[in-house]
Design an enzyme around this catalytic site. Structure first.
Site, PDB file in Angstrom:
ATOM      1  CG  ASP A 155      39.198  -1.822 -58.105  1.00  0.00           C
ATOM      2  OD1 ASP A 155      39.777  -0.950 -58.773  1.00  0.00           O
ATOM      3  OD2 ASP A 155      39.744  -2.867 -57.725  1.00  0.00           O
ATOM      4  CB  CYS A 191      50.313  18.859 -61.717  1.00  0.00           C
ATOM      5  SG  CYS A 191      49.499  17.422 -61.073  1.00  0.00           S
ATOM      6  CB  CYS A 217      54.370  20.017 -58.721  1.00  0.00           C
ATOM      7  SG  CYS A 217      54.727  18.722 -57.519  1.00  0.00           S
ATOM      8  CB  CYS A 231      54.193  12.026 -58.249  1.00  0.00           C
ATOM      9  SG  CYS A 231      53.689  12.982 -59.674  1.00  0.00           S
ATOM     10  CB  CYS A 274      57.797   6.872 -59.618  1.00  0.00           C
ATOM     11  SG  CYS A 274      57.332   5.253 -60.258  1.00  0.00           S
ATOM     12  CB  CYS A 308      52.928   0.340 -61.037  1.00  0.00           C
ATOM     13  SG  CYS A 308      52.196   0.942 -59.509  1.00  0.00           S
ATOM     14  CB  CYS A 336      54.261   1.269 -54.160  1.00  0.00           C
ATOM     15  SG  CYS A 336      55.280   2.741 -54.458  1.00  0.00           S
ATOM     16  CB  CYS A 384      53.232   8.575 -57.037  1.00  0.00           C
ATOM     17  SG  CYS A 384      51.973   7.288 -57.047  1.00  0.00           S
ATOM     18  CB  CYS A 400      50.791  14.358 -53.912  1.00  0.00           C
ATOM     19  SG  CYS A 400      49.763  15.527 -54.806  1.00  0.00           S
TER      20      CYS A 400
HETATM   21  C1  B12 Z   1      44.030  -1.264 -63.318  1.00  0.00           C
HETATM   22  C2  B12 Z   1      44.060  -0.439 -62.061  1.00  0.00           C
HETATM   23  C3  B12 Z   1      45.279  -0.293 -61.403  1.00  0.00           C
HETATM   24  C4  B12 Z   1      46.598  -0.719 -62.053  1.00  0.00           C
HETATM   25  C5  B12 Z   1      46.993   0.341 -63.099  1.00  0.00           C
HETATM   26  C6  B12 Z   1      46.890   1.792 -62.564  1.00  0.00           C
HETATM   27  C7  B12 Z   1      46.759   2.902 -63.611  1.00  0.00           C
HETATM   28  N1  B12 Z   1      47.206   4.097 -63.251  1.00  0.00           N
HETATM   29  O1  B12 Z   1      46.243   2.679 -64.699  1.00  0.00           O
HETATM   30  C8  B12 Z   1      47.535  -0.801 -60.806  1.00  0.00           C
HETATM   31  C9  B12 Z   1      47.480  -2.223 -60.235  1.00  0.00           C
HETATM   32  C10 B12 Z   1      49.002  -0.440 -61.048  1.00  0.00           C
HETATM   33  C11 B12 Z   1      46.819   0.154 -59.855  1.00  0.00           C
HETATM   34  C12 B12 Z   1      47.447   0.836 -58.833  1.00  0.00           C
HETATM   35  C13 B12 Z   1      46.796   1.703 -57.967  1.00  0.00           C
HETATM   36  N2  B12 Z   1      45.474   1.892 -57.876  1.00  0.00           N
HETATM   37 CO1  B12 Z   1      44.177   1.218 -59.161  1.00  0.00          CO
HETATM   38  N3  B12 Z   1      42.823   0.777 -60.419  1.00  0.00           N
HETATM   39  C14 B12 Z   1      42.879   0.176 -61.572  1.00  0.00           C
HETATM   40  C15 B12 Z   1      41.479   0.171 -62.242  1.00  0.00           C
HETATM   41  C16 B12 Z   1      40.838  -1.197 -62.037  1.00  0.00           C
HETATM   42  C17 B12 Z   1      41.498   0.558 -63.730  1.00  0.00           C
HETATM   43  C18 B12 Z   1      42.362   1.792 -64.043  1.00  0.00           C
HETATM   44  C19 B12 Z   1      42.516   2.033 -65.507  1.00  0.00           C
HETATM   45  O2  B12 Z   1      41.543   2.011 -66.244  1.00  0.00           O
HETATM   46  N4  B12 Z   1      43.755   2.265 -65.953  1.00  0.00           N
HETATM   47  C20 B12 Z   1      44.057   2.632 -67.318  1.00  0.00           C
HETATM   48  C21 B12 Z   1      44.344   4.130 -67.360  1.00  0.00           C
HETATM   49  C22 B12 Z   1      44.661   4.569 -68.780  1.00  0.00           C
HETATM   50  O3  B12 Z   1      43.137   4.735 -66.926  1.00  0.00           O
HETATM   51  P1  B12 Z   1      43.038   5.797 -65.726  1.00  0.00           P
HETATM   52  O4  B12 Z   1      44.280   5.855 -64.943  1.00  0.00           O
HETATM   53  O5  B12 Z   1      41.767   5.544 -64.971  1.00  0.00           O
HETATM   54  O6  B12 Z   1      42.916   7.128 -66.564  1.00  0.00           O
HETATM   55  C23 B12 Z   1      41.679   7.603 -67.114  1.00  0.00           C
HETATM   56  C24 B12 Z   1      41.427   9.052 -66.778  1.00  0.00           C
HETATM   57  O7  B12 Z   1      42.011   9.383 -65.559  1.00  0.00           O
HETATM   58  C25 B12 Z   1      41.996   9.776 -67.950  1.00  0.00           C
HETATM   59  N5  B12 Z   1      43.382  10.267 -67.827  1.00  0.00           N
HETATM   60  C26 B12 Z   1      44.480   9.558 -67.638  1.00  0.00           C
HETATM   61  N6  B12 Z   1      45.562  10.352 -67.609  1.00  0.00           N
HETATM   62  C27 B12 Z   1      45.106  11.608 -67.740  1.00  0.00           C
HETATM   63  C28 B12 Z   1      45.797  12.800 -67.770  1.00  0.00           C
HETATM   64  C29 B12 Z   1      45.093  13.989 -67.929  1.00  0.00           C
HETATM   65  C30 B12 Z   1      45.831  15.264 -67.921  1.00  0.00           C
HETATM   66  C31 B12 Z   1      43.667  13.944 -68.082  1.00  0.00           C
HETATM   67  C32 B12 Z   1      42.880  15.181 -68.231  1.00  0.00           C
HETATM   68  C33 B12 Z   1      42.997  12.720 -68.062  1.00  0.00           C
HETATM   69  C34 B12 Z   1      43.720  11.577 -67.897  1.00  0.00           C
HETATM   70  O8  B12 Z   1      41.951   8.888 -69.048  1.00  0.00           O
HETATM   71  C35 B12 Z   1      41.858   7.557 -68.622  1.00  0.00           C
HETATM   72  C36 B12 Z   1      40.716   6.888 -69.337  1.00  0.00           C
HETATM   73  O9  B12 Z   1      39.496   7.406 -68.904  1.00  0.00           O
HETATM   74  C37 B12 Z   1      40.740   1.295 -61.415  1.00  0.00           C
HETATM   75  C38 B12 Z   1      39.240   1.080 -61.217  1.00  0.00           C
HETATM   76  C39 B12 Z   1      38.425   1.447 -62.430  1.00  0.00           C
HETATM   77  N7  B12 Z   1      37.459   0.639 -62.746  1.00  0.00           N
HETATM   78  O10 B12 Z   1      38.663   2.480 -63.059  1.00  0.00           O
HETATM   79  C40 B12 Z   1      41.526   1.315 -60.058  1.00  0.00           C
HETATM   80  C41 B12 Z   1      41.779   2.673 -59.404  1.00  0.00           C
HETATM   81  C42 B12 Z   1      42.220   3.620 -60.487  1.00  0.00           C
HETATM   82  N8  B12 Z   1      42.902   2.411 -58.507  1.00  0.00           N
HETATM   83  C43 B12 Z   1      42.885   3.089 -57.412  1.00  0.00           C
HETATM   84  C44 B12 Z   1      43.920   3.090 -56.426  1.00  0.00           C
HETATM   85  C45 B12 Z   1      43.552   3.667 -55.074  1.00  0.00           C
HETATM   86  C46 B12 Z   1      45.176   2.584 -56.725  1.00  0.00           C
HETATM   87  C47 B12 Z   1      46.452   2.727 -55.896  1.00  0.00           C
HETATM   88  C48 B12 Z   1      46.619   4.039 -55.153  1.00  0.00           C
HETATM   89  C49 B12 Z   1      46.566   1.536 -54.937  1.00  0.00           C
HETATM   90  C50 B12 Z   1      47.303   1.812 -53.649  1.00  0.00           C
HETATM   91  N9  B12 Z   1      48.521   1.431 -53.511  1.00  0.00           N
HETATM   92  O11 B12 Z   1      46.741   2.385 -52.748  1.00  0.00           O
HETATM   93  C51 B12 Z   1      47.538   2.557 -56.981  1.00  0.00           C
HETATM   94  C52 B12 Z   1      47.890   3.923 -57.626  1.00  0.00           C
HETATM   95  C53 B12 Z   1      48.805   3.861 -58.804  1.00  0.00           C
HETATM   96  C54 B12 Z   1      48.668   5.108 -59.669  1.00  0.00           C
HETATM   97  N10 B12 Z   1      49.523   6.095 -59.428  1.00  0.00           N
HETATM   98  O12 B12 Z   1      47.769   5.171 -60.545  1.00  0.00           O
HETATM   99  C55 B12 Z   1      41.650   3.978 -57.343  1.00  0.00           C
HETATM  100  C56 B12 Z   1      42.075   5.413 -57.670  1.00  0.00           C
HETATM  101  C57 B12 Z   1      41.387   6.479 -56.853  1.00  0.00           C
HETATM  102  C58 B12 Z   1      41.922   7.850 -57.215  1.00  0.00           C
HETATM  103  N11 B12 Z   1      41.836   8.754 -56.254  1.00  0.00           N
HETATM  104  O13 B12 Z   1      42.387   8.087 -58.325  1.00  0.00           O
HETATM  105  C59 B12 Z   1      40.704   3.295 -58.428  1.00  0.00           C
HETATM  106  C60 B12 Z   1      39.759   4.253 -59.129  1.00  0.00           C
HETATM  107  C61 B12 Z   1      39.901   2.204 -57.662  1.00  0.00           C
HETATM  108  C62 B12 Z   1      38.795   2.773 -56.783  1.00  0.00           C
HETATM  109  N12 B12 Z   1      37.563   2.327 -56.961  1.00  0.00           N
HETATM  110  O14 B12 Z   1      38.995   3.603 -55.923  1.00  0.00           O
HETATM  111  N13 B12 Z   1      45.495   0.286 -60.197  1.00  0.00           N
HETATM  112  S1  SF4 Z   2      53.191  15.336 -56.721  1.00  0.00           S
HETATM  113 FE1  SF4 Z   2      50.994  15.845 -56.869  1.00  0.00          FE
HETATM  114  S2  SF4 Z   2      50.946  18.016 -57.483  1.00  0.00           S
HETATM  115 FE2  SF4 Z   2      53.041  17.273 -57.854  1.00  0.00          FE
HETATM  116  S3  SF4 Z   2      53.026  16.658 -59.999  1.00  0.00           S
HETATM  117 FE3  SF4 Z   2      52.566  14.827 -58.814  1.00  0.00          FE
HETATM  118  S4  SF4 Z   2      50.345  14.743 -58.712  1.00  0.00           S
HETATM  119 FE4  SF4 Z   2      50.871  16.815 -59.357  1.00  0.00          FE
HETATM  120  S1  SF4 Z   3      52.549   3.474 -56.763  1.00  0.00           S
HETATM  121 FE1  SF4 Z   3      53.241   5.358 -57.723  1.00  0.00          FE
HETATM  122  S2  SF4 Z   3      55.342   5.628 -56.968  1.00  0.00           S
HETATM  123 FE2  SF4 Z   3      54.785   3.508 -56.552  1.00  0.00          FE
HETATM  124  S3  SF4 Z   3      55.604   2.395 -58.334  1.00  0.00           S
HETATM  125 FE3  SF4 Z   3      53.424   2.856 -58.746  1.00  0.00          FE
HETATM  126  S4  SF4 Z   3      53.459   4.784 -59.874  1.00  0.00           S
HETATM  127 FE4  SF4 Z   3      55.479   4.538 -58.934  1.00  0.00          FE
END
Ligand code: B12
Ligand code: SF4
Ligand code: SF4
Length: 318
Positions: free
Chosen positions: A135, A190, A193, A196, A200, A216, A243, A246, A250
């Site tokens: 993380d 996805c 669908c 999510c 949200c 978020c 929260c 989403c 799923c």
């Molecule tokens: C900052 C952060 C947050 C922030 C921002 C979340 C976000 N979506 O960016 C906040 C505080 C909101 C957050 C929330 C949550 N988080 Co968080 N978070 C992080 C952290 C530290 C960095 C994420 C990041 O770089 N965000 C910036 C975006 C641009 O990057 P990204 O989402 O990782 O996307 C990358 C790829 O997925 C890809 N990508 C993005 N979109 C798409 C779309 C397509 C089609 C493709 C091909 C690729 C692609 O490009 C990006 C760059 O490489 C990571 C840990 C880490 N070091 O990576 C944990 C992490 C992502 N979080 C995690 C979790 C569990 C959560 C929560 C579920 C917490 C909870 N309530 O249980 C929520 C989920 C919210 C959500 N729907 O994403 C897990 C996710 C595990 C997983 N299965 O994905 C991580 C990996 C931590 C861990 N070690 O397990 N988080």
């Molecule tokens: S709910 Fe799950 S399967 Fe449906 S669009 Fe979202 S991530 Fe994809």
């Molecule tokens: S955890 Fe998912 S559903 Fe909840 S506010 Fe963040 S993006 Fe929206």
């Protein structure tokens, strides 16, 4: 058995559900662009740490000199099904996201990754260089997990494994040891669908595919410091900490097994917490009650702020 199979075997023995290896080269250009655009658009909100160490986040070889491989592990955190309904209580209560009903995953995963690293050194020699990440280390964990073949990125932005769903914590060992990569095409997506996006509560999952972390509920109730603007506070509803809307909706989450790791402590009584109880907590009791919980991250004053918001929202909707 090969070194790689030995490491995989040990990973599963340590209680992880998923194992993969990704090449330690820069993340794909398309993903790097998603990341830099995300920063530029201001979607990181107050999370200033997301702007730091950009080169490390984009390339594991900057994080660890001469890095060759990234071992990626996954831990399923789907909560166990409640055996019986919790006793009825008229007292207003706030919801806790599933992941925070467990002990803090950072220390749990880190401890086991260090054990895995000791094991690797016992086989490959003590000179192996490595960096353990969970993380907070600047590494694009989801991008590495996709590359290692653990799943795909859903519209909810989660790494989704077709068998285990979205509730998977990730952890990595970046190493200078060269291991064969495990990635390959994932036969799932996805298509058709958008559950999510519809679920949200705040629009953080934007229809243009971007993720506005600044709205978020996880960010607002955990990371955000200070007074939450009323238009956003109203959307938090009764979510006291985090929260998961989403994730809950799923379809990939529908028939997933519950977390099978018995050592990963789960608190059955933390799905909902009495809001008045939170408001009456003192610093000492807060520290003692949430010492091993992710909830401690928000601090007592932050949790009280959230409790007041939940109470106002519950009263307003009654
Ligand atoms: C900052 C952060 C947050 C922030 C921002 C979340 C976000 N979506 O960016 C906040 C505080 C909101 C957050 C929330 C949550 N988080 Co968080 N978070 C992080 C952290 C530290 C960095 C994420 C990041 O770089 N965000 C910036 C975006 C641009 O990057 P990204 O989402 O990782 O996307 C990358 C790829 O997925 C890809 N990508 C993005 N979109 C798409 C779309 C397509 C089609 C493709 C091909 C690729 C692609 O490009 C990006 C760059 O490489 C990571 C840990 C880490 N070091 O990576 C944990 C992490 C992502 N979080 C995690 C979790 C569990 C959560 C929560 C579920 C917490 C909870 N309530 O249980 C929520 C989920 C919210 C959500 N729907 O994403 C897990 C996710 C595990 C997983 N299965 O994905 C991580 C990996 C931590 C861990 N070690 O397990 N988080
Ligand atoms: S709910 Fe799950 S399967 Fe449906 S669009 Fe979202 S991530 Fe994809
Ligand atoms: S955890 Fe998912 S559903 Fe909840 S506010 Fe963040 S993006 Fe929206």
């Amino acid at each position: 058995m090969s070194l790689s199979q030995d490491i995989k075997h040990k990973t599963i023995e340590l209680g992880f559900d998923l194992f993969g290896v990704a090449e330690a080269s820069p993340i794909d250009a398309e993903q790097a662009e998603i990341f830099t655009e995300w920063l530029k658009s201001g979607f990181a909100g107050q999370m200033a740490y997301m702007h730091r160490n950009l080169q490390k986040r984009l390339d594991p070889a900057v994080l660890l000199e001469n890095a060759q491989s990234v071992i990626v592990v996954g831990l399923n955190y789907t909560p166990p099904k409640q055996k019986s309904k919790p006793p009825y209580s008229a007292a207003p209560a706030g919801k806790i996201a599933g992941y925070a009903q467990y002990e803090d995953y950072h220390s749990f995963i880190k401890e086991r990754l260090y054990k895995l690293l000791d094991f690797i050194k016992s086989l490959a020699g003590p000179s192996v260089k490595a960096r353990v990440c969970v993380d907070s280390v600047p590494i694009a964990e989801r991008a590495m997990a996709v590359r290692a073949g653990l799943g795909f990125i859903g519209k909810n932005h989660m790494l989704i494994n077709p068998e285990l769903g979205c509730r998977i914590f990730l952890g990595e060992i970046v190493t200078d040891l060269k291991l064969p990569s495990t990635g390959g095409p994932i036969n799932a997506d996805c298509s058709g669908c958008r559950k999510c996006l519809d679920a949200c509560p705040t629009g953080a999952l934007r229809s243009d595919g971007q993720f506005d972390a600044g709205v978020c509920v996880n960010y607002l109730t955990i990371e955000y410091k200070g007074h939450i603007p009323p238009e956003l506070a109203g959307k938090i509803g009764d979510r006291l900490f985090g929260c998961e809307e989403c994730v809950d909706v799923c379809p990939y989450q529908k028939n997933t097994p519950a977390c099978g790791n018995r050592q990963f402590k789960f608190y059955r009584d933390r799905a909902r917490i009495d809001l008045q109880e939170i408001l009456s907590l003192d610093a000492e009791t807060f520290e003692a009650k949430f010492a091993d919980s992710p909830i401690k991250r928000v601090g007592l004053e932050g949790l009280k702020r959230n409790a007041r918001i939940c109470l106002a929202n519950i009263t307003h909707s009654a």
